[in-house]
Design a protein around this motif. Structure first.
Motif, PDB file in Angstrom:
ATOM      1  N   ARG A 281     -19.553   2.514 -22.922  1.00 14.44           N
ATOM      2  CA  ARG A 281     -20.749   1.813 -22.490  1.00 14.44           C
ATOM      3  C   ARG A 281     -20.642   1.176 -21.149  1.00 14.44           C
ATOM      4  O   ARG A 281     -19.921   1.889 -20.362  1.00 14.44           O
ATOM      5  N   SER A 282     -21.297   0.465 -20.950  1.00 12.71           N
ATOM      6  CA  SER A 282     -21.436  -0.172 -19.567  1.00 12.71           C
ATOM      7  C   SER A 282     -20.225  -1.085 -18.984  1.00 12.71           C
ATOM      8  O   SER A 282     -19.169  -1.401 -19.984  1.00 12.71           O
ATOM      9  N   ILE A 283     -19.993  -1.054 -17.558  1.00 16.14           N
ATOM     10  CA  ILE A 283     -18.675  -1.965 -17.073  1.00 16.14           C
ATOM     11  C   ILE A 283     -18.704  -3.379 -17.644  1.00 16.14           C
ATOM     12  O   ILE A 283     -17.850  -4.103 -17.977  1.00 16.14           O
ATOM     13  N   GLU A 284     -19.870  -3.788 -17.817  1.00 18.21           N
ATOM     14  CA  GLU A 284     -20.090  -5.219 -18.420  1.00 18.21           C
ATOM     15  C   GLU A 284     -19.593  -5.218 -19.600  1.00 18.21           C
ATOM     16  O   GLU A 284     -18.566  -6.241 -20.026  1.00 18.21           O
ATOM     17  N   ASP A 285     -19.917  -4.267 -20.797  1.00 16.11           N
ATOM     18  CA  ASP A 285     -19.292  -4.259 -21.840  1.00 16.11           C
ATOM     19  C   ASP A 285     -17.771  -4.212 -21.794  1.00 16.11           C
ATOM     20  O   ASP A 285     -17.113  -4.701 -22.557  1.00 16.11           O
ATOM     21  N   GLN A 286     -17.236  -3.113 -21.220  1.00 16.01           N
ATOM     22  CA  GLN A 286     -15.784  -2.930 -20.947  1.00 16.01           C
ATOM     23  C   GLN A 286     -15.043  -4.238 -20.574  1.00 16.01           C
ATOM     24  O   GLN A 286     -13.997  -4.518 -21.316  1.00 16.01           O
ATOM     25  N   ASN A 287     -15.954  -4.925 -19.617  1.00 16.17           N
ATOM     26  CA  ASN A 287     -15.082  -6.179 -19.229  1.00 16.17           C
ATOM     27  C   ASN A 287     -14.979  -7.252 -20.196  1.00 16.17           C
ATOM     28  O   ASN A 287     -13.899  -8.006 -20.668  1.00 16.17           O
ATOM     29  N   ALA A 288     -16.083  -7.298 -21.078  1.00 20.69           N
ATOM     30  CA  ALA A 288     -16.206  -8.084 -22.344  1.00 20.69           C
ATOM     31  C   ALA A 288     -15.258  -8.001 -23.092  1.00 20.69           C
ATOM     32  O   ALA A 288     -14.872  -8.802 -24.108  1.00 20.69           O
ATOM     33  N   LEU A 289     -14.879  -6.477 -23.395  1.00 15.05           N
ATOM     34  CA  LEU A 289     -14.032  -6.056 -24.665  1.00 15.05           C
ATOM     35  C   LEU A 289     -12.468  -6.856 -24.056  1.00 15.05           C
ATOM     36  O   LEU A 289     -12.018  -7.145 -25.131  1.00 15.05           O
ATOM     37  N   LEU A 290     -12.137  -6.490 -22.859  1.00 10.96           N
ATOM     38  CA  LEU A 290     -11.040  -7.173 -22.569  1.00 10.96           C
ATOM     39  C   LEU A 290     -10.741  -8.636 -22.859  1.00 10.96           C
ATOM     40  O   LEU A 290      -9.766  -9.166 -23.081  1.00 10.96           O
ATOM     41  N   GLU A 291     -11.836  -9.163 -22.298  1.00 14.83           N
ATOM     42  CA  GLU A 291     -12.107 -10.702 -22.294  1.00 14.83           C
ATOM     43  C   GLU A 291     -11.799 -10.902 -23.656  1.00 14.83           C
ATOM     44  O   GLU A 291     -10.902 -12.003 -24.393  1.00 14.83           O
ATOM     45  N   GLY A 292     -12.673 -10.223 -24.560  1.00 13.24           N
ATOM     46  CA  GLY A 292     -12.452 -10.631 -26.245  1.00 13.24           C
ATOM     47  C   GLY A 292     -11.234 -10.239 -26.730  1.00 13.24           C
ATOM     48  O   GLY A 292     -10.724 -11.339 -27.709  1.00 13.24           O
ATOM     49  N   LEU A 293     -10.589  -9.418 -26.261  1.00 10.72           N
ATOM     50  CA  LEU A 293      -9.106  -9.269 -26.736  1.00 10.72           C
ATOM     51  C   LEU A 293      -8.323 -10.258 -26.373  1.00 10.72           C
ATOM     52  O   LEU A 293      -7.256 -10.640 -27.083  1.00 10.72           O
ATOM     53  N   SER A 294      -8.369 -10.332 -25.015  1.00  8.09           N
ATOM     54  CA  SER A 294      -7.374 -11.451 -24.387  1.00  8.09           C
ATOM     55  C   SER A 294      -7.498 -13.046 -25.135  1.00  8.09           C
ATOM     56  O   SER A 294      -6.596 -13.680 -25.357  1.00  8.09           O
ATOM     57  N   ASP A 295      -9.024 -13.345 -25.644  1.00  5.63           N
ATOM     58  CA  ASP A 295      -8.892 -14.688 -26.264  1.00  5.63           C
ATOM     59  C   ASP A 295      -8.981 -14.744 -27.611  1.00  5.63           C
ATOM     60  O   ASP A 295      -8.931 -15.729 -28.174  1.00  5.63           O
ATOM     61  N   GLY A 296      -8.604 -13.641 -28.296  1.00  6.01           N
ATOM     62  CA  GLY A 296      -8.412 -13.357 -29.773  1.00  6.01           C
ATOM     63  C   GLY A 296      -9.611 -13.327 -30.597  1.00  6.01           C
ATOM     64  O   GLY A 296      -9.456 -13.237 -31.871  1.00  6.01           O
ATOM     65  N   THR A 297     -10.902 -12.881 -29.958  1.00  2.00           N
ATOM     66  CA  THR A 297     -11.988 -12.610 -30.556  1.00  2.00           C
ATOM     67  C   THR A 297     -11.976 -11.384 -31.226  1.00  2.00           C
ATOM     68  O   THR A 297     -12.181 -11.033 -32.508  1.00  2.00           O
ATOM     69  N   ILE A 298     -11.118 -10.350 -30.487  1.00  2.00           N
ATOM     70  CA  ILE A 298     -10.890  -9.150 -30.869  1.00  2.00           C
ATOM     71  C   ILE A 298      -9.330  -9.080 -31.170  1.00  2.00           C
ATOM     72  O   ILE A 298      -8.574  -9.582 -30.347  1.00  2.00           O
ATOM     73  N   ASP A 299      -9.053  -8.738 -32.678  1.00  2.00           N
ATOM     74  CA  ASP A 299      -7.565  -8.974 -32.927  1.00  2.00           C
ATOM     75  C   ASP A 299      -6.455  -8.169 -32.515  1.00  2.00           C
ATOM     76  O   ASP A 299      -5.353  -8.355 -32.113  1.00  2.00           O
ATOM     77  N   PHE A 300      -6.838  -6.548 -32.089  1.00  2.00           N
ATOM     78  CA  PHE A 300      -5.728  -5.583 -31.887  1.00  2.00           C
ATOM     79  C   PHE A 300      -6.539  -4.475 -31.391  1.00  2.00           C
ATOM     80  O   PHE A 300      -7.680  -4.463 -31.480  1.00  2.00           O
ATOM     81  N   ILE A 301      -5.638  -3.517 -31.270  1.00  2.00           N
ATOM     82  CA  ILE A 301      -6.014  -2.398 -30.589  1.00  2.00           C
ATOM     83  C   ILE A 301      -5.675  -1.141 -31.712  1.00  2.00           C
ATOM     84  O   ILE A 301      -4.691  -1.116 -32.356  1.00  2.00           O
ATOM     85  N   ALA A 302      -6.940  -0.304 -31.855  1.00  2.00           N
ATOM     86  CA  ALA A 302      -6.835   0.762 -32.705  1.00  2.00           C
ATOM     87  C   ALA A 302      -7.272   2.198 -32.011  1.00  2.00           C
ATOM     88  O   ALA A 302      -8.162   1.887 -31.301  1.00  2.00           O
ATOM     89  N   THR A 303      -6.744   3.198 -32.314  1.00  2.00           N
ATOM     90  CA  THR A 303      -6.955   4.628 -31.356  1.00  2.00           C
ATOM     91  C   THR A 303      -8.355   5.007 -31.685  1.00  2.00           C
ATOM     92  O   THR A 303      -8.933   5.709 -31.120  1.00  2.00           O
ATOM     93  N   ASP A 304      -8.570   5.288 -33.200  1.00  2.00           N
ATOM     94  CA  ASP A 304      -9.738   5.929 -33.925  1.00  2.00           C
ATOM     95  C   ASP A 304      -9.576   7.467 -33.392  1.00  2.00           C
ATOM     96  O   ASP A 304     -10.468   8.322 -32.944  1.00  2.00           O
ATOM     97  N   HIS A 305      -8.318   7.832 -33.549  1.00  2.00           N
ATOM     98  CA  HIS A 305      -7.979   9.261 -33.328  1.00  2.00           C
ATOM     99  C   HIS A 305      -8.725  10.007 -34.180  1.00  2.00           C
ATOM    100  O   HIS A 305      -8.705  10.247 -35.431  1.00  2.00           O
ATOM    101  N   ALA A 306      -9.462  10.967 -33.331  1.00  2.00           N
ATOM    102  CA  ALA A 306     -10.566  11.888 -34.289  1.00  2.00           C
ATOM    103  C   ALA A 306     -10.450  13.236 -33.428  1.00  2.00           C
ATOM    104  O   ALA A 306     -11.093  13.446 -32.720  1.00  2.00           O
ATOM    105  N   PRO A 307      -9.554  14.192 -34.169  1.00  2.00           N
ATOM    106  CA  PRO A 307      -9.465  15.317 -33.610  1.00  2.00           C
ATOM    107  C   PRO A 307     -10.427  16.280 -33.943  1.00  2.00           C
ATOM    108  O   PRO A 307     -10.928  16.366 -35.177  1.00  2.00           O
ATOM    109  N   HIS A 308     -10.758  17.193 -33.128  1.00  2.00           N
ATOM    110  CA  HIS A 308     -11.640  18.312 -33.545  1.00  2.00           C
ATOM    111  C   HIS A 308     -11.146  19.452 -32.767  1.00  2.00           C
ATOM    112  O   HIS A 308     -10.341  19.706 -31.949  1.00  2.00           O
ATOM    113  N   ALA A 309     -11.623  20.646 -33.307  1.00  2.00           N
ATOM    114  CA  ALA A 309     -11.300  22.046 -32.598  1.00  2.00           C
ATOM    115  C   ALA A 309     -11.761  22.179 -31.354  1.00  2.00           C
ATOM    116  O   ALA A 309     -12.756  21.672 -31.075  1.00  2.00           O
ATOM    117  N   VAL A 310     -11.200  22.952 -30.611  1.00  2.00           N
ATOM    118  CA  VAL A 310     -11.612  23.220 -29.228  1.00  2.00           C
ATOM    119  C   VAL A 310     -13.076  23.672 -28.987  1.00  2.00           C
ATOM    120  O   VAL A 310     -13.827  23.370 -28.055  1.00  2.00           O
TER     121      VAL A 310
END
Length: 427
Positions: A281-310
């Motif tokens: 999404r936008s750079i504003e969204d990206q910044n909000a995610l890091l802020e939310g992670l840092s202040d505890g709104t977002i709890d942790f990191i997960a990859t959503d590892h989603a493999p597909h064929a080439v």
């Protein structure tokens, strides 16, 4: 069988490190000390490298059964081990879907024989992930469902979600949600913003995610359920989750490495290796995610590892499936681009990949203590590499991080006392 990890460092709070040696006895950590003199069957000299609790990822796709051309339990867990993960939680978008005791039992049996690290499988909220008929949450909980989700598909009706939340709460399980209101997705394939205009592609509005989270947190309050939000991507979603937490609602949330490290401006062409859901999404969204992670709104990191064929991902944004791989690149990417740049501390990153997901889901992992399960990841913080999809253990090569320079490479992964991955740690 006793294994001694010698000449290591362990991380203390505030990023301080101290000398550390670990004695493993069978599947458990017997002793942690600055110096251990006991005899061992095997001694591994770590030459000053950092020992961490094994990483935990509560959001990955292993594709098996039914999608073995994309990934298998073997290849997916080998990729996890290479990335330093010792516990992964597999989403239910397989064929058959784990929506019955028989189907879930089949997956559990396959995990038992094939997995090289711990796999905790989700079960579906609805039959076939169709959002219509609910599964028997009580029965599926009793035979080993980690939690319940229709990941990849948002639950479209409030009644269906409320009933599922009540049943999950009665079984002591979480409802884990991919949040997306299909009525306002409009067939989008990228974020509805600068990139959709520039590439003339249909956009996915931010509101399609945040409006469903807003609905669900109120339903979770009513149901008394633990409600967990997958892959948060918008600033509005962060705001809703923050408000819900402040109101005392039992809501938790995760964010992916790619949403922390990239935004829509990184998409320069019609390259579906940048196509994921939710989109960049936008750079504003990206910044909000890091802020939310840092202040505890977002709890942790997960990859959503989603493999597909080439060949599937070579079709361009309009036709290719959503999703990118992430297990083998997560820690080096985050360490290099967030820790080394001073945006977060190493201690924070390790917590978001170990203790925090364990705490949220009441797992007895993510710790390095005497008596705990010997899930250990060894990282060489000085080692540098260039991300190269051709070297991935995963069948999926679909990454937008190709050719990124990274530092901080997992070199040894021990799962329940057994070596699951080992690079040449003396190289």
């Amino acid at each position: 069988m006793k294994t001694l990890l010698k000449n290591a460092k362990q991380l203390l709070s505030a990023d301080n490190m101290e000398a550390c040696e670990i004695l493993i006895n069978g599947s458990l950590i017997e002793k942690v000390d600055t110096k251990i003199t006991e005899e061992a069957d095997e001694i591994i000299d770590l030459e000053g490298k950092l020992v961490l609790p094994g990483f935990i990822d509560v959001h990955i796709h292993l594709r098996e059964p039914g999608g073995e051309h994309k990934e298998t339990i073997v290849t997916g867990t080998e990729a996890a081990a290479r990335g330093g993960y010792t516990t992964v939680c597999a989403m239910p978008n397989t064929n058959p879907v784990p929506d019955s005791k028989e189907a879930l039992k089949g997956i559990l049996d396959k995990i038992e024989t094939d997995a090289v690290v711990r796999v905790l499988p989700y079960a579906a909220i609805t039959k076939g992930l169709k959002g219509e008929e609910r599964t028997n949450i009580k029965d599926l909980s009793e035979i080993g469902a980690f939690a319940f989700t229709d990941d990849g598909v948002g639950i479209q009706t409030a009644d269906q979600m409320l009933c599922a939340m009540k049943e999950a709460a009665a079984s002591g399980k979480a409802i884990v949600a991919h949040c997306e209101d299909n009525s306002i997705v409009y067939g989008g394939v990228v974020h509805d913003g600068e990139v959709s205009t520039r590439l003339n592609l249909p956009g996915i509005p931010s509101i399609s995610e945040s409006v469903q989270i807003a609905r669900d947190v109120l339903l979770a309050e009513k149901a008394g359920c633990h409600y967990h939000v997958c892959h948060v991507s918008t600033k509005e979603s962060v705001r809703v989750i923050r408000d819900a937490k402040n109101a005392g609602i039992n809501v938790t949330a995760e964010v992916t490495p790619h949403h922390l490290l990239m935004n829509e401006e990184d998409i320069l062409a019609d390259d579906a290796n940048y196509k994921m859901n939710p989109p960049l999404r936008s750079i504003e969204d990206q910044n909000a995610l890091l802020e939310g992670l840092s202040d505890g709104t977002i709890d942790f990191i997960a990859t959503d590892h989603a493999p597909h064929a080439v060949d599937e991902k070579a079709q361009g944004f309009l036709k290719a499936p959503f999703g990118i791989v992430g297990l083998e690149t997560a820690f080096p990417l985050l360490y290099t681009n967030l820790v080394k740049t001073g945006k977060i501390t190493l201690h924070q990153l390790v917590e978001w990949m170990t203790t925090k997901p364990a705490e949220v889901f009441n797992l007895p992992y993510g710790i390095l203590e005497e008596g705990s399960v010997a899930d250990i990841t060894v990282v060489d913080l000085e080692k540098e590499a260039v991300i190269d999809r051709r070297t991935f253990y995963s069948k999926g090569k679909n990454t937008p991080f190709q050719d990124w320079n990274v530092q901080g490479i997992p070199v040894l992964t021990i799962a329940e006392g057994m070596v699951a991955y080992k690079e040449d740690i003396h190289g």
